[in-house]
Design an enzyme around this catalytic site. Structure first.
Site, PDB file in Angstrom:
ATOM      1  N   ARG A  82       0.506   7.433 -27.850  1.00 34.85           N
ATOM      2  CA  ARG A  82      -0.225   6.926 -29.014  1.00 34.85           C
ATOM      3  C   ARG A  82       0.605   5.850 -29.736  1.00 34.85           C
ATOM      4  NH1 ARG A  82      -5.711   8.429 -29.658  1.00 34.85           N
ATOM      5  NH2 ARG A  82      -5.364   7.472 -31.688  1.00 34.85           N
ATOM      6  N   ARG A  86      -2.390  -2.287 -27.922  1.00 37.93           N
ATOM      7  CA  ARG A  86      -3.608  -2.746 -28.591  1.00 37.93           C
ATOM      8  C   ARG A  86      -3.371  -4.041 -29.380  1.00 37.93           C
ATOM      9  NH1 ARG A  86      -5.961   3.247 -30.302  1.00 37.93           N
ATOM     10  NH2 ARG A  86      -7.387   3.484 -28.549  1.00 37.93           N
ATOM     11  N   HIS A 103      -7.551   3.637 -23.926  1.00 32.08           N
ATOM     12  CA  HIS A 103      -7.740   4.974 -24.508  1.00 32.08           C
ATOM     13  C   HIS A 103      -6.436   5.741 -24.358  1.00 32.08           C
ATOM     14  CE1 HIS A 103      -9.484   8.954 -25.280  1.00 32.08           C
ATOM     15  NE2 HIS A 103      -8.744   9.370 -24.261  1.00 32.08           N
TER      16      HIS A 103
HETATM   17  P1  IDP Z   1      -8.716   6.373 -30.616  1.00 34.23           P
HETATM   18  O1  IDP Z   1      -9.223   5.679 -29.376  1.00 34.23           O
HETATM   19  O2  IDP Z   1      -7.643   5.587 -31.300  1.00 34.23           O
HETATM   20  O3  IDP Z   1      -8.335   7.805 -30.372  1.00 34.23           O
HETATM   21  P2  IDP Z   1     -11.138   7.423 -31.831  1.00 34.23           P
HETATM   22  O4  IDP Z   1     -11.319   7.659 -33.279  1.00 34.23           O
HETATM   23  O5  IDP Z   1     -10.956   8.597 -30.942  1.00 34.23           O
HETATM   24  O6  IDP Z   1      -9.923   6.388 -31.662  1.00 34.23           O
HETATM   25  O7  IDP Z   1     -12.400   6.583 -31.352  1.00 34.23           O
HETATM   26  C1  IDP Z   1     -12.668   6.404 -29.964  1.00 34.23           C
HETATM   27  C2  IDP Z   1     -12.985   4.947 -29.727  1.00 34.23           C
HETATM   28  O8  IDP Z   1     -14.192   4.620 -30.404  1.00 34.23           O
HETATM   29  C3  IDP Z   1     -11.959   3.949 -30.276  1.00 34.23           C
HETATM   30  O9  IDP Z   1     -10.919   3.706 -29.374  1.00 34.23           O
HETATM   31  C4  IDP Z   1     -12.801   2.716 -30.511  1.00 34.23           C
HETATM   32  O10 IDP Z   1     -12.991   1.999 -29.287  1.00 34.23           O
HETATM   33  C5  IDP Z   1     -14.125   3.296 -30.927  1.00 34.23           C
HETATM   34  N1  IDP Z   1     -14.219   3.361 -32.388  1.00 34.23           N
HETATM   35  C6  IDP Z   1     -13.664   4.278 -33.212  1.00 34.23           C
HETATM   36  N2  IDP Z   1     -13.981   4.052 -34.503  1.00 34.23           N
HETATM   37  C7  IDP Z   1     -14.781   2.967 -34.486  1.00 34.23           C
HETATM   38  C8  IDP Z   1     -15.452   2.231 -35.522  1.00 34.23           C
HETATM   39  O11 IDP Z   1     -15.378   2.552 -36.707  1.00 34.23           O
HETATM   40  N3  IDP Z   1     -16.170   1.146 -35.111  1.00 34.23           N
HETATM   41  C9  IDP Z   1     -16.292   0.792 -33.790  1.00 34.23           C
HETATM   42  N4  IDP Z   1     -15.682   1.456 -32.808  1.00 34.23           N
HETATM   43  C10 IDP Z   1     -14.931   2.523 -33.133  1.00 34.23           C
HETATM   44 MG    MG Z   2      -9.474   9.401 -29.750  1.00 30.73          MG
END
Ligand code: IDP
Ligand code: MG
Length: 139
Positions: free
Chosen positions: A87, A104, A117
């Site tokens: 992370r 990222r 991811h």
């Molecule tokens: P992460 O990938 O950093 O763990 P998560 O909250 O698990 O973040 O969300 C999964 C994926 O969904 C993110 O990597 C991103 O691509 C997308 N995502 C999360 N929050 C948003 C948002 O507020 N707007 C658009 N896409 C989002």
């Molecule tokens: Mg996630």
């Protein structure tokens, strides 16, 4: 105690932009060992199952459409403290907030198209790895 395994995907946008090589290089340089890997293309249905924890959220439809829009690279990575260290290597969900030098920051286009991811817990690393890989596909 933290585990030695995490799960990653190089998302369609990073594959399309020819960033598979640089991203894998950063993963290896950071000390992760690749235990399993495949180049594949999720169906919309598979993306919805993989991201079912986000069902009901505003971005669920966009996320699952995007993740099934093109091929991805899925991999299981091994290292001490794998989940937290990975992370840190990928940086914040929103690349605008990601630290300099993170995957990222370097390779994402936007919050939704954020290049990679990474599992958020040891438990989810196992669930996500099992979604893609059988025991025979791990080395
Ligand atoms: P992460 O990938 O950093 O763990 P998560 O909250 O698990 O973040 O969300 C999964 C994926 O969904 C993110 O990597 C991103 O691509 C997308 N995502 C999360 N929050 C948003 C948002 O507020 N707007 C658009 N896409 C989002
Ligand atoms: Mg996630």
């Amino acid at each position: 105690m933290s585990g030695i395994q995490t799960f990653t995907m190089i998302k369609p946008v990073a594959v399309k932009n020819n960033y598979i090589g640089p991203i894998l290089h950063m993963i290896n340089e950071a000390g992760f060992r690749i235990k399993a890997m495949k180049f594949t293309h999720l169906t919309k249905q598979q993306a919805m199952v993989f991201y079912s924890v986000h069902e009901g959220k505003s971005f669920f439809e966009d996320l699952t459409s995007f993740m099934s829009s093109g091929p991805i690279v899925a991999a299981i990575l091994e290292k001490d403290n794998a989940v937290a260290d990975f992370r840190q290597l990928i940086g914040a969900t929103d690349p605008a907030k990601a630290e300099q030098g993170t995957i990222r920051k370097l390779y994402a286009e936007s919050m939704s198209h954020n290049a990679v991811h990474g599992s958020d817990s040891d438990e989810n690393a196992i669930i996500e790895s099992d979604f893609f890989f059988s025991k025979m596909e791990r080395y």
